[in-house]
Design a protein around this motif. Structure first.
Motif, PDB file in Angstrom:
ATOM      1  N   GLY A  48       0.881  -0.903  -0.007  1.00 60.30           N
ATOM      2  CA  GLY A  48       0.002   0.091   0.002  1.00 60.30           C
ATOM      3  C   GLY A  48       0.633   1.527  -0.409  1.00 60.30           C
ATOM      4  N   GLU A  49       1.961   1.296   0.230  1.00 55.39           N
ATOM      5  CA  GLU A  49       2.795   2.490   0.234  1.00 55.39           C
ATOM      6  C   GLU A  49       2.944   3.009  -1.433  1.00 55.39           C
ATOM      7  N   ARG A  50       3.151   4.389  -1.410  1.00 59.57           N
ATOM      8  CA  ARG A  50       2.505   5.031  -2.313  1.00 59.57           C
ATOM      9  C   ARG A  50       3.940   5.385  -2.818  1.00 59.57           C
ATOM     10  N   LEU A  51       4.295   5.358  -3.900  1.00 58.78           N
ATOM     11  CA  LEU A  51       5.569   5.715  -4.172  1.00 58.78           C
ATOM     12  C   LEU A  51       6.192   6.728  -5.872  1.00 58.78           C
ATOM     13  N   ALA A  52       4.602   7.175  -6.069  1.00 55.28           N
ATOM     14  CA  ALA A  52       4.595   7.836  -7.069  1.00 55.28           C
ATOM     15  C   ALA A  52       3.468   7.914  -7.266  1.00 55.28           C
ATOM     16  N   LEU A  53       3.014   9.427  -8.015  1.00 60.32           N
ATOM     17  CA  LEU A  53       1.467  10.405  -8.781  1.00 60.32           C
ATOM     18  C   LEU A  53       2.995  11.089  -9.926  1.00 60.32           C
ATOM     19  N   VAL A  54       1.837  10.387 -10.879  1.00 56.90           N
ATOM     20  CA  VAL A  54       1.730  11.176 -12.478  1.00 56.90           C
ATOM     21  C   VAL A  54       1.129  11.610 -12.679  1.00 56.90           C
ATOM     22  N   ARG A  55       1.480  11.649 -14.003  1.00 62.49           N
ATOM     23  CA  ARG A  55       0.067  12.345 -14.767  1.00 62.49           C
ATOM     24  C   ARG A  55      -0.885  11.661 -15.375  1.00 62.49           C
ATOM     25  N   ASP A  56      -0.055  10.295 -15.835  1.00 63.03           N
ATOM     26  CA  ASP A  56      -1.552   9.877 -16.454  1.00 63.03           C
ATOM     27  C   ASP A  56      -0.521   7.487 -16.805  1.00 63.03           C
ATOM     28  N   ARG A  57      -1.864   7.268 -17.056  1.00 65.73           N
ATOM     29  CA  ARG A  57      -1.728   5.945 -16.526  1.00 65.73           C
ATOM     30  C   ARG A  57      -0.743   5.156 -17.748  1.00 65.73           C
ATOM     31  N   ARG A  58      -0.002   6.138 -18.390  1.00 69.64           N
ATOM     32  CA  ARG A  58       0.990   5.497 -19.450  1.00 69.64           C
ATOM     33  C   ARG A  58       1.898   5.379 -19.153  1.00 69.64           C
ATOM     34  N   LEU A  59       1.974   7.054 -18.450  1.00 68.00           N
ATOM     35  CA  LEU A  59       3.467   7.483 -17.511  1.00 68.00           C
ATOM     36  C   LEU A  59       3.978   6.212 -16.312  1.00 68.00           C
ATOM     37  N   ALA A  60       2.882   6.247 -15.230  1.00 67.36           N
ATOM     38  CA  ALA A  60       3.041   5.302 -14.779  1.00 67.36           C
ATOM     39  C   ALA A  60       3.215   4.074 -14.672  1.00 67.36           C
ATOM     40  N   PHE A  61       2.826   3.260 -15.958  1.00 69.31           N
ATOM     41  CA  PHE A  61       3.312   1.654 -16.574  1.00 69.31           C
ATOM     42  C   PHE A  61       4.657   2.187 -16.521  1.00 69.31           C
ATOM     43  N   ALA A  62       5.013   3.736 -17.788  1.00 69.79           N
ATOM     44  CA  ALA A  62       6.761   3.333 -18.469  1.00 69.79           C
ATOM     45  C   ALA A  62       7.408   3.354 -17.229  1.00 69.79           C
ATOM     46  N   LEU A  63       6.935   4.152 -15.818  1.00 70.41           N
ATOM     47  CA  LEU A  63       8.123   5.081 -14.339  1.00 70.41           C
ATOM     48  C   LEU A  63       8.305   3.500 -14.005  1.00 70.41           C
ATOM     49  N   ALA A  64       6.942   2.541 -13.543  1.00 71.86           N
ATOM     50  CA  ALA A  64       7.818   0.999 -13.061  1.00 71.86           C
ATOM     51  C   ALA A  64       8.332  -0.113 -13.275  1.00 71.86           C
ATOM     52  N   ARG A  65       8.276   0.110 -15.088  1.00 69.71           N
ATOM     53  CA  ARG A  65       8.969  -0.979 -16.080  1.00 69.71           C
ATOM     54  C   ARG A  65      10.377   0.001 -16.048  1.00 69.71           C
ATOM     55  N   GLN A  66      10.544   0.783 -15.815  1.00 68.95           N
ATOM     56  CA  GLN A  66      12.216   1.946 -15.059  1.00 68.95           C
ATOM     57  C   GLN A  66      12.552   1.971 -14.560  1.00 68.95           C
ATOM     58  N   HIS A  67      12.091   0.439 -13.721  1.00 72.71           N
ATOM     59  CA  HIS A  67      12.427   0.752 -12.141  1.00 72.71           C
ATOM     60  C   HIS A  67      12.419  -1.231 -12.644  1.00 72.71           C
ATOM     61  N   ASP A  68      11.509  -1.743 -13.014  1.00 75.97           N
ATOM     62  CA  ASP A  68      11.975  -3.148 -12.570  1.00 75.97           C
ATOM     63  C   ASP A  68      11.062  -3.457 -11.571  1.00 75.97           C
ATOM     64  N   PHE A  69       9.721  -2.444 -12.734  1.00 77.49           N
ATOM     65  CA  PHE A  69       8.778  -3.312 -11.487  1.00 77.49           C
ATOM     66  C   PHE A  69       7.537  -3.516 -12.250  1.00 77.49           C
ATOM     67  N   ALA A  70       6.676  -4.697 -12.329  1.00 75.18           N
ATOM     68  CA  ALA A  70       5.804  -5.065 -12.867  1.00 75.18           C
ATOM     69  C   ALA A  70       4.039  -4.671 -12.734  1.00 75.18           C
ATOM     70  N   PRO A  71       4.446  -3.452 -13.561  1.00 74.86           N
ATOM     71  CA  PRO A  71       2.924  -2.807 -12.840  1.00 74.86           C
ATOM     72  C   PRO A  71       1.564  -3.475 -13.256  1.00 74.86           C
ATOM     73  N   VAL A  72       0.734  -4.123 -13.052  1.00 71.69           N
ATOM     74  CA  VAL A  72      -0.931  -3.634 -12.477  1.00 71.69           C
ATOM     75  C   VAL A  72      -1.646  -3.119 -12.079  1.00 71.69           C
ATOM     76  N   ASN A  73      -2.849  -2.781 -12.599  1.00 71.51           N
ATOM     77  CA  ASN A  73      -3.967  -2.496 -13.084  1.00 71.51           C
ATOM     78  C   ASN A  73      -4.604  -2.621 -11.140  1.00 71.51           C
ATOM     79  N   ALA A  74      -5.189  -1.146 -10.815  1.00 71.62           N
ATOM     80  CA  ALA A  74      -5.634  -1.110  -9.229  1.00 71.62           C
ATOM     81  C   ALA A  74      -7.166  -0.558  -9.021  1.00 71.62           C
ATOM     82  N   HIS A  75      -8.267  -0.799  -9.138  1.00 71.83           N
ATOM     83  CA  HIS A  75      -9.180   0.216  -9.307  1.00 71.83           C
ATOM     84  C   HIS A  75     -10.060   0.612  -7.638  1.00 71.83           C
TER      85      HIS A  75
END
Length: 75
Positions: A48-75
């Motif tokens: 649940g720890e918030r790591l980042a806030l970004v402008r759009d979903r595409r950027l959130a996924f790119a940021l996660a992948r750049q840091h070797d994380f596997a991003p998953v949608n959460a609603h």
């Protein structure tokens, strides 16, 4: 929203969740940085720890992948 974040040491748990956040729910200093957006996207660890806030979903996924994380949608 453009402050670098140290994603920390390798932990083996590389999943992060990306979820939309209404700007209206953020503290005033963050709302001011949102520059008229209604929704931004948060990147969270599995605990649940918030790591980042970004402008759009595409950027959130790119940021996660750049840091070797596997991003998953959460609603």
């Amino acid at each position: 929203m453009d402050t670098p974040f140290d994603f920390g040491p390798e932990t083996g748990d590389r999943i992060v969740y990306v979820r939309p956040v209404p700007v209206s729910e953020l503290p005033e200093p963050l709302r001011a940085q949102a520059e008229g957006l209604e929704t931004i996207y948060a990147v969270h660890r599995t605990d649940g720890e918030r790591l980042a806030l970004v402008r759009d979903r595409r950027l959130a996924f790119a940021l996660a992948r750049q840091h070797d994380f596997a991003p998953v949608n959460a609603h």
